[in-house]
Design an enzyme around this catalytic site. Structure first.
Site, PDB file in Angstrom:
ATOM      1  CD  GLU A 115      32.797  -2.248  16.898  1.00 11.37           C
ATOM      2  OE1 GLU A 115      32.221  -1.996  15.829  1.00 11.37           O
ATOM      3  OE2 GLU A 115      33.815  -1.630  17.284  1.00 11.37           O
ATOM      4  CE  LYS A 158      30.183   0.928  16.780  1.00  9.38           C
ATOM      5  NZ  LYS A 158      31.035   2.101  16.501  1.00  9.38           N
TER       6      LYS A 158
END
Length: 307
Positions: A187, A224
């Site tokens: 992420e 993400k």
């Protein structure tokens, strides 16, 4: 660990992987940590004077998460996965360990947030702090029935040096996590308010692609990412054979705005935190709470499958 338990884990892992890879729906982010917990509780209608210690604070947020997980609409039909905070993983719901409850009772795949926060900004990014206990945490996560992990770092500027450093770190730690049999969600969040967000996302996409292309055949990761400025900015990542799934964080967008932006992105699904709990309150009667959450889940689901 007995051979039977090991066999059960292998079967569950295969079923979880198939659900994440092919299932319709989104991943709920229930992983608010120490720094963000007071804000999450306040939005939920619990002020800071309602608790006097960290233990009480985390007990209250666990109750909030358990209430969400036990709500009828929170199930694998629309919520294919959920990201947990470490204390949530170590807790239980109705006497059942949280990750086990998620999978066996709701058919939601459990993930674990593993990062320990961010370093100070350098070269326009905030790298993750060191994680000296990561191997031990991964070992515990496997025993708890966790399928994968998530770790966040932040891009605040379209700086090629910083973005390369942030992607290098995400993939390096991701390979460490993969060595434990866990699926890492990488992420590198792009802050949604920066003026050069689109340029940063171009740099980020290209740097991630270069790392994906260098992975050994058969190795997979998840990503993400902030909902991008350009429609289908990350389509090449979605289609890459080394990517199991690309999920989107709401990043501060209000839920309706986040849903509208996400619905234009082919192959990206939601992994919302604040946008998921928007409108929920500790003071709501169960029927009202369940109805609000069901409506929220349906809206995020529709945005996730629209692309």
């Amino acid at each position: 660990m007995t051979e039977t338990t090991q066999a059960e884990l292998v079967r569950a892992d295969a079923a979880m992987a198939e659900q994440i890879r092919s299932g319709d729906g989104f991943i709920a982010a229930l992983d608010q940590s120490g720094g963000s917990t007071p804000k999450a509780l306040k939005l939920y209608g619990i002020e800071e004077d309602a608790y006097s210690s960290e233990a009480e604070m985390f007990s209250l947020v666990h109750q909030m998460r358990a209430r969400i997980i036990k709500s009828p609409a929170f199930n694998g039909e629309k919520v294919i996965g959920a990201i947990l905070f470490e204390r949530t993983m170590d807790g239980d719901i109705d006497g059942v360990p949280t990750a086990e409850y998620l999978w066996k009772e709701t058919k939601v795949v459990p993930f674990l947030k593993v990062d320990k926060g961010l370093k100070d900004e350098a070269d326009g990014v905030k790298l993750m702090k060191a994680m000296p206990d990561l191997d031990a945490l991964c070992e515990r996560a496997v025993k708890k029935g966790i399928f994968g992990t998530k770790m966040r770092s932040v891009v605040d500027e379209a700086n090629p040096v910083g973005i390369k450093a942030i992607v290098d770190q995400q993939f390096e730690v991701g390979m460490q996590i993969l060595s434990h049999g866990l699926m890492p969600i990488l992420e590198p969040e792009v802050t949604i308010t920066i003026a050069d967000k689109a340029e940063a996302e171009d740099l980020l996409r290209d740097e991630i692609l270069a790392h994906l292309d260098a992975l050994p055949t058969g190795v997979e990761v998840m990503l993400k990412l902030s909902i991008p400025e350009k429609v289908n900015q990350y389509k090449a990542l979605v289609d890459h054979p080394a990517v199991m799934k690309v999920v989107a964080l709401s990043g501060g967008y209000e839920r309706l705005d986040a849903n509208a932006r996400l619905s234009k992105q082919t192959g990206m699904i939601a992994s919302f935190s604040r946008a998921l709990t928007e409108g929920l309150s500790a003071q709501q009667p169960e029927a009202e709470f369940d109805a609000t959450l069901a409506e929220t889940i349906d809206g995020i689901y529709q945005a996730s499958v629209a692309g």
